[in-house]
Design a protein around this motif. Sequence first.
Motif, short mmCIF file in Angstrom:
data_model
loop_
_atom_site.label_atom_id
_atom_site.label_comp_id
_atom_site.label_asym_id
_atom_site.label_seq_id
_atom_site.Cartn_x
_atom_site.Cartn_y
_atom_site.Cartn_z
N UNK A 25 0.85 -1.21 0.00
CA UNK A 25 0.00 0.00 0.00
C UNK A 25 0.87 1.25 0.00
N UNK A 26 0.23 2.41 -0.28
CA UNK A 26 0.97 3.67 -0.21
C UNK A 26 1.28 4.00 1.25
N UNK A 27 2.44 4.59 1.49
CA UNK A 27 2.76 5.07 2.83
C UNK A 27 1.93 6.32 3.12
N UNK A 28 1.57 6.51 4.39
CA UNK A 28 0.89 7.74 4.79
C UNK A 28 1.93 8.86 4.89
N UNK A 29 1.46 10.09 4.95
CA UNK A 29 2.39 11.23 5.10
C UNK A 29 3.22 11.08 6.37
N UNK A 30 2.56 10.63 7.44
CA UNK A 30 3.27 10.47 8.70
C UNK A 30 4.37 9.41 8.58
N UNK A 31 4.08 8.32 7.90
CA UNK A 31 5.10 7.28 7.72
C UNK A 31 6.28 7.81 6.90
N UNK A 32 5.97 8.58 5.86
CA UNK A 32 7.05 9.15 5.04
C UNK A 32 7.93 10.08 5.87
N UNK A 33 7.26 10.83 6.75
CA UNK A 33 8.00 11.75 7.62
C UNK A 33 8.95 10.99 8.55
N UNK A 34 8.44 9.86 9.09
CA UNK A 34 9.24 9.08 10.04
C UNK A 34 10.25 8.16 9.35
N UNK A 35 9.99 7.79 8.09
CA UNK A 35 10.89 6.88 7.39
C UNK A 35 10.70 5.42 7.73
N UNK A 36 9.54 5.07 8.32
CA UNK A 36 9.24 3.66 8.60
C UNK A 36 7.74 3.42 8.59
N UNK A 37 7.37 2.13 8.54
CA UNK A 37 5.96 1.74 8.49
C UNK A 37 5.35 1.76 9.88
N UNK A 38 4.09 2.16 9.95
CA UNK A 38 3.33 2.10 11.20
C UNK A 38 2.32 0.96 11.15
N UNK A 39 1.68 0.71 12.29
CA UNK A 39 0.60 -0.28 12.32
C UNK A 39 1.12 -1.69 12.54
N UNK A 40 0.25 -2.69 12.35
CA UNK A 40 0.64 -4.09 12.61
C UNK A 40 1.89 -4.50 11.85
N UNK A 41 2.84 -5.08 12.54
CA UNK A 41 4.08 -5.53 11.92
C UNK A 41 5.09 -4.43 11.74
N UNK A 42 4.69 -3.16 11.94
CA UNK A 42 5.60 -2.03 11.79
C UNK A 42 5.89 -1.40 13.13
N UNK A 43 6.15 -0.10 13.10
CA UNK A 43 6.52 0.64 14.31
C UNK A 43 5.30 0.98 15.14
N UNK A 44 5.39 0.82 16.42
CA UNK A 44 4.34 1.30 17.32
C UNK A 44 4.92 2.37 18.21
N UNK A 45 4.33 3.57 18.15
CA UNK A 45 4.81 4.61 19.07
C UNK A 45 3.81 4.78 20.21
#
Length: 160
Positions: free
Chosen positions: A140-160
């Motif tokens: 899928x396309x990265x969200x703006x927030x993910x692009x800003x952070x340089x990593x994937x969010x959500x399941x299997x990705x980064x959890x802040x």
Amino acid sequence: MIEKDKVVLFHYSLKNEQGDLIEDSRKGEPLAYMHGHGGIISGLEKALEGKSEGDHIDVTIAAEDGYGERKEGMLQRVSAKYLKHAGKKLRPGMQVAVSTDKGNRMVTVVKVGLKTVDIDGNHPLAGLTLTFNVDIVDVRDATDEEKEHGHAHGPGGHNH
Ligand code: ZN
């Protein structure tokens, strides 16, 4: 199609040159990463480029495109009190965090003494030729927030 700034979810299993299974994600949730940001080893990122959801790939990656060569001089003897192992008995081969002035670092226990422990700071997969067997679950396309952070969010990705 997988290209820069796509978030990719994939399942994988990982074998060494002898064919021993080292890791298998299929018992848990797939791993998520954002393509083109060095979030996974370079050899695997290269192999996934241009692939799509539902694709399956088998790829063998040399150490230099994986976790790097093993480095000499990474063996160290430290006081056991610097190791974080949550009360578990220290054993050779165990991965533990060691607190340094630059934060925590994962190391491998080589030898356990009375008050000191010999540790190896190499990544446990350094120096190995690795074969990945990958199933691409979602792209899928990265969200703006993910692009800003340089990593994937959500399941299997980064959890802040
Ligand atoms: Zn983030």
